[in-house]
Design an enzyme around this catalytic site. Sequence first.
Site, PDB file in Angstrom:
ATOM      1  N   HIS A  49       0.848  -1.169   0.019  1.00 51.42           N
ATOM      2  CA  HIS A  49      -0.085  -0.066   0.060  1.00 51.42           C
ATOM      3  C   HIS A  49       0.816   1.183   0.042  1.00 51.42           C
ATOM      4  O   HIS A  49       2.060   1.224   0.685  1.00 51.42           O
ATOM      5  CB  HIS A  49      -0.926   0.056   1.240  1.00 51.42           C
ATOM      6  CG  HIS A  49      -2.077   1.120   1.064  1.00 51.42           C
ATOM      7  ND1 HIS A  49      -2.058   2.322   1.393  1.00 51.42           N
ATOM      8  CD2 HIS A  49      -3.363   0.763   0.574  1.00 51.42           C
ATOM      9  CE1 HIS A  49      -3.244   2.857   0.917  1.00 51.42           C
ATOM     10  NE2 HIS A  49      -4.052   1.977   0.780  1.00 51.42           N
ATOM     11  N   ASP A  71      -7.762  -5.341  -0.053  1.00 52.14           N
ATOM     12  CA  ASP A  71      -8.455  -6.284  -1.258  1.00 52.14           C
ATOM     13  C   ASP A  71      -7.842  -7.719  -0.973  1.00 52.14           C
ATOM     14  O   ASP A  71      -8.274  -8.623  -1.924  1.00 52.14           O
ATOM     15  CB  ASP A  71      -7.917  -5.621  -2.537  1.00 52.14           C
ATOM     16  CG  ASP A  71      -8.133  -4.377  -2.769  1.00 52.14           C
ATOM     17  OD1 ASP A  71      -7.538  -3.362  -3.185  1.00 52.14           O
ATOM     18  OD2 ASP A  71      -9.540  -4.333  -2.970  1.00 52.14           O
TER      19      ASP A  71
HETATM   20  C1  SDX Z   1      -6.285   0.065  -2.823  1.00 51.19           C
HETATM   21  O1  SDX Z   1      -4.447   4.608  -2.019  1.00 51.19           O
HETATM   22  C2  SDX Z   1      -5.326   3.912  -1.483  1.00 51.19           C
HETATM   23  O2  SDX Z   1      -5.679   4.313  -0.240  1.00 51.19           O
HETATM   24  C3  SDX Z   1      -5.891   2.770  -2.261  1.00 51.19           C
HETATM   25  C4  SDX Z   1      -7.044   1.924  -1.417  1.00 51.19           C
HETATM   26  C5  SDX Z   1      -8.140   2.705  -1.414  1.00 51.19           C
HETATM   27  O3  SDX Z   1      -9.041   2.275  -0.256  1.00 51.19           O
HETATM   28  O4  SDX Z   1      -8.514   3.873  -1.999  1.00 51.19           O
HETATM   29  O5  SDX Z   1      -6.531   1.635  -0.234  1.00 51.19           O
HETATM   30  C6  SDX Z   1      -7.386   0.782  -2.283  1.00 51.19           C
HETATM   31  O6  SDX Z   1      -5.891   0.469  -4.027  1.00 51.19           O
HETATM   32  C7  SDX Z   1      -5.308  -0.957  -2.148  1.00 51.19           C
HETATM   33  C8  SDX Z   1      -4.187  -1.390  -3.128  1.00 51.19           C
HETATM   34  C9  SDX Z   1      -4.628  -2.268  -4.132  1.00 51.19           C
HETATM   35  N1  SDX Z   1      -3.624  -2.955  -4.915  1.00 51.19           N
HETATM   36  C10 SDX Z   1      -2.952  -3.990  -4.699  1.00 51.19           C
HETATM   37  O7  SDX Z   1      -3.133  -4.769  -3.879  1.00 51.19           O
HETATM   38  C11 SDX Z   1      -2.280  -4.333  -6.038  1.00 51.19           C
HETATM   39  C12 SDX Z   1      -0.912  -4.989  -5.544  1.00 51.19           C
HETATM   40  N2  SDX Z   1      -0.025  -3.811  -4.754  1.00 51.19           N
HETATM   41  C13 SDX Z   1       0.979  -2.966  -5.569  1.00 51.19           C
HETATM   42  O8  SDX Z   1       0.689  -2.674  -6.928  1.00 51.19           O
HETATM   43  C14 SDX Z   1       1.283  -1.824  -4.834  1.00 51.19           C
HETATM   44  O9  SDX Z   1       1.748  -2.412  -3.293  1.00 51.19           O
HETATM   45  C15 SDX Z   1       0.623  -0.465  -4.571  1.00 51.19           C
HETATM   46  C16 SDX Z   1       0.072  -0.192  -5.958  1.00 51.19           C
HETATM   47  C17 SDX Z   1      -0.596  -0.906  -3.732  1.00 51.19           C
HETATM   48  C18 SDX Z   1       1.331   0.514  -3.843  1.00 51.19           C
HETATM   49  O10 SDX Z   1       2.328   0.992  -4.878  1.00 51.19           O
HETATM   50  P1  SDX Z   1       3.581   1.908  -4.242  1.00 51.19           P
HETATM   51  O11 SDX Z   1       3.387   2.869  -3.070  1.00 51.19           O
HETATM   52  O12 SDX Z   1       4.072   2.671  -5.472  1.00 51.19           O
HETATM   53  O13 SDX Z   1       4.643   0.819  -3.859  1.00 51.19           O
HETATM   54  P2  SDX Z   1       5.876   0.567  -4.567  1.00 51.19           P
HETATM   55  O14 SDX Z   1       5.301   0.007  -6.121  1.00 51.19           O
HETATM   56  O15 SDX Z   1       6.651   1.864  -4.748  1.00 51.19           O
HETATM   57  O16 SDX Z   1       6.518  -0.835  -3.938  1.00 51.19           O
HETATM   58  C19 SDX Z   1       7.531  -0.582  -2.936  1.00 51.19           C
HETATM   59  C20 SDX Z   1       8.516  -1.881  -3.419  1.00 51.19           C
HETATM   60  C21 SDX Z   1       8.967  -2.364  -4.898  1.00 51.19           C
HETATM   61  O17 SDX Z   1       9.754  -2.994  -4.589  1.00 51.19           O
HETATM   62  P3  SDX Z   1      11.587  -2.149  -4.908  1.00 51.19           P
HETATM   63  O18 SDX Z   1      11.325  -1.523  -6.309  1.00 51.19           O
HETATM   64  O19 SDX Z   1      11.549  -1.383  -3.746  1.00 51.19           O
HETATM   65  O20 SDX Z   1      12.439  -3.533  -4.978  1.00 51.19           O
HETATM   66  O21 SDX Z   1       7.445  -2.925  -2.971  1.00 51.19           O
HETATM   67  C22 SDX Z   1       7.407  -3.500  -4.083  1.00 51.19           C
HETATM   68  C23 SDX Z   1       7.451  -2.996  -5.348  1.00 51.19           C
HETATM   69  O22 SDX Z   1       8.082  -3.469  -6.384  1.00 51.19           O
HETATM   70  N3  SDX Z   1       5.916  -4.179  -3.958  1.00 51.19           N
HETATM   71  C24 SDX Z   1       5.543  -5.443  -4.326  1.00 51.19           C
HETATM   72  C25 SDX Z   1       3.932  -5.398  -3.973  1.00 51.19           C
HETATM   73  N4  SDX Z   1       3.824  -4.107  -3.556  1.00 51.19           N
HETATM   74  C26 SDX Z   1       4.901  -3.268  -3.738  1.00 51.19           C
HETATM   75  N5  SDX Z   1       5.972  -6.644  -4.492  1.00 51.19           N
HETATM   76  C27 SDX Z   1       5.470  -7.699  -5.003  1.00 51.19           C
HETATM   77  N6  SDX Z   1       3.993  -7.537  -4.585  1.00 51.19           N
HETATM   78  C28 SDX Z   1       3.414  -6.550  -4.140  1.00 51.19           C
HETATM   79  N7  SDX Z   1       1.844  -6.581  -3.905  1.00 51.19           N
END
Ligand code: SDX
Length: 436
Positions: free
Chosen positions: A313, A371
């Site tokens: 998140h 989710d």
């Molecule tokens: C919702 O914003 C909100 O409030 C949204 C929400 C709401 O109520 O409105 O809470 C609802 O959208 C919840 C989130 C749902 N999405 C998912 O579950 C999809 C999977 N999650 C990721 O796509 C990600 O965690 C996000 C999009 C939710 C957050 O993305 P960020 O803040 O841009 O995080 P990031 O991509 O910078 O991640 C940091 C690191 C990265 O690795 P490095 O580059 O540091 O090596 O963590 C990794 C990412 O690759 N990472 C994951 C991951 N989420 C982040 N790796 C594997 N699986 C994951 N799910």
Amino acid sequence: MKLVDNKATLSFSNGSPSVEMPVYGGSIGPDVIDIRKLYAQTGMFTYDPGFLSTASCQSAITYIDGDKGELLYRGYPIEQLATQADYLDTCFLLLNGELPNEKERGDFHKLVTNHTMVNEQMQFFLRGFRRDAHPMAVLTGLIGALSAFYHDSTDINNPEHRRIAAIRLIAKMPTLVAMSYKYGVGQPYMYPRNELSYSGNFLRMMFGTPCEDYKVNPVLEKALDRIFILHADHEQNASTSTVRLCGSSGTNPFAAIAAGVACLWGPAHGGANEACLNMLEDIQRQGGVAKVGEFMEKVKDKNSGVKLMGFGHRVYKNYDPRAKLMQETCNEVLAELGLENDPLFKLAKELEKIALEDDYFVQRKLYPNVDFYSGIVQRAIGIPVSLFTGIFALARTVGWIAQLNEMLADPEYKIGRPRQLFTGSARRDVPATFKR
Ligand code: SDX
């Protein structure tokens, strides 16, 4: 917001004059550096794609403490609202700032109930879609089309129009989501019934048929009401920011909410519950718990592009409090339906256990978000995977409206118009065709 006894000074190593910027504080949470005069004073923009360090507005609606895993709607913890209030109480709270007293509660429930029907012409609008259209494609169209059916509440600057548009949207979303489902399965639409609760009405419009009376299961009714509460608002997330930006042009509330529906559809945002359930079903098909280790290796391999959907998140760097409440609801619904041994629920719990012990996730502070379990509950209730995000949109409509109305009531609001760091071609002349 209030000026705090602190200033931010920006100095430049090339000897350009330094700039002082005021710092403002809110009631809780981080202070902000007011950079509104920065471009005028320095000729430079700030750069923050994804807005990781940018506050787009001031708001008094929802507060998240990502490190603590805390979520407050108008100051009330989500854990208390999920157990001591219902969704319409939460709608009243988000819209008005306070929980309703007995009389306000009765009036509001009645007002919403009396607006649950949609214009009879809308069923003919639906007929333009293919029966196998994704419900989110249908919903994006239906919500945008509301401005073509309710002309008398489209002036966003008229508080009475905003009030009635808010009630219409909250009241009609369940009807429209159920209609998009019925249209897809080729069953007749079910009209709302005024004697039912908000979530009970939705269950009947979804799963009832004209052939027999539909009996609302109180456990499922309560579970759905809680799912709506947990999804009602969440600060300036992608879809809420979309609604604010869209509404800042002065467009009508239905169009602004339709923009939010479209944004929510994405798998990184509201589409994650559908993506998460598809992920669980894929792992289950490939061998279930025995295949979790292999799947996790893919997730940790950057080149795979595989993410653990329902995890991570932008704000929560601790357990999403909604995920905990959703897991409880999962237990209640599966027990009620005799599905305690649901393989996907067991698989999800195993995935969570392994992820929370794995350094890759621990280092990146990746925890289950709202989710991760919501798909399992919805699937158990009988909601098709493709409709999960539609349920999320139904619940989030009140948050979008509250945030939109807050923006419109803010004397400082302007049309949103970010700038850019331009990296394209400088001015050049068009060459004659034979010279290209
Ligand atoms: C919702 O914003 C909100 O409030 C949204 C929400 C709401 O109520 O409105 O809470 C609802 O959208 C919840 C989130 C749902 N999405 C998912 O579950 C999809 C999977 N999650 C990721 O796509 C990600 O965690 C996000 C999009 C939710 C957050 O993305 P960020 O803040 O841009 O995080 P990031 O991509 O910078 O991640 C940091 C690191 C990265 O690795 P490095 O580059 O540091 O090596 O963590 C990794 C990412 O690759 N990472 C994951 C991951 N989420 C982040 N790796 C594997 N699986 C994951 N799910």
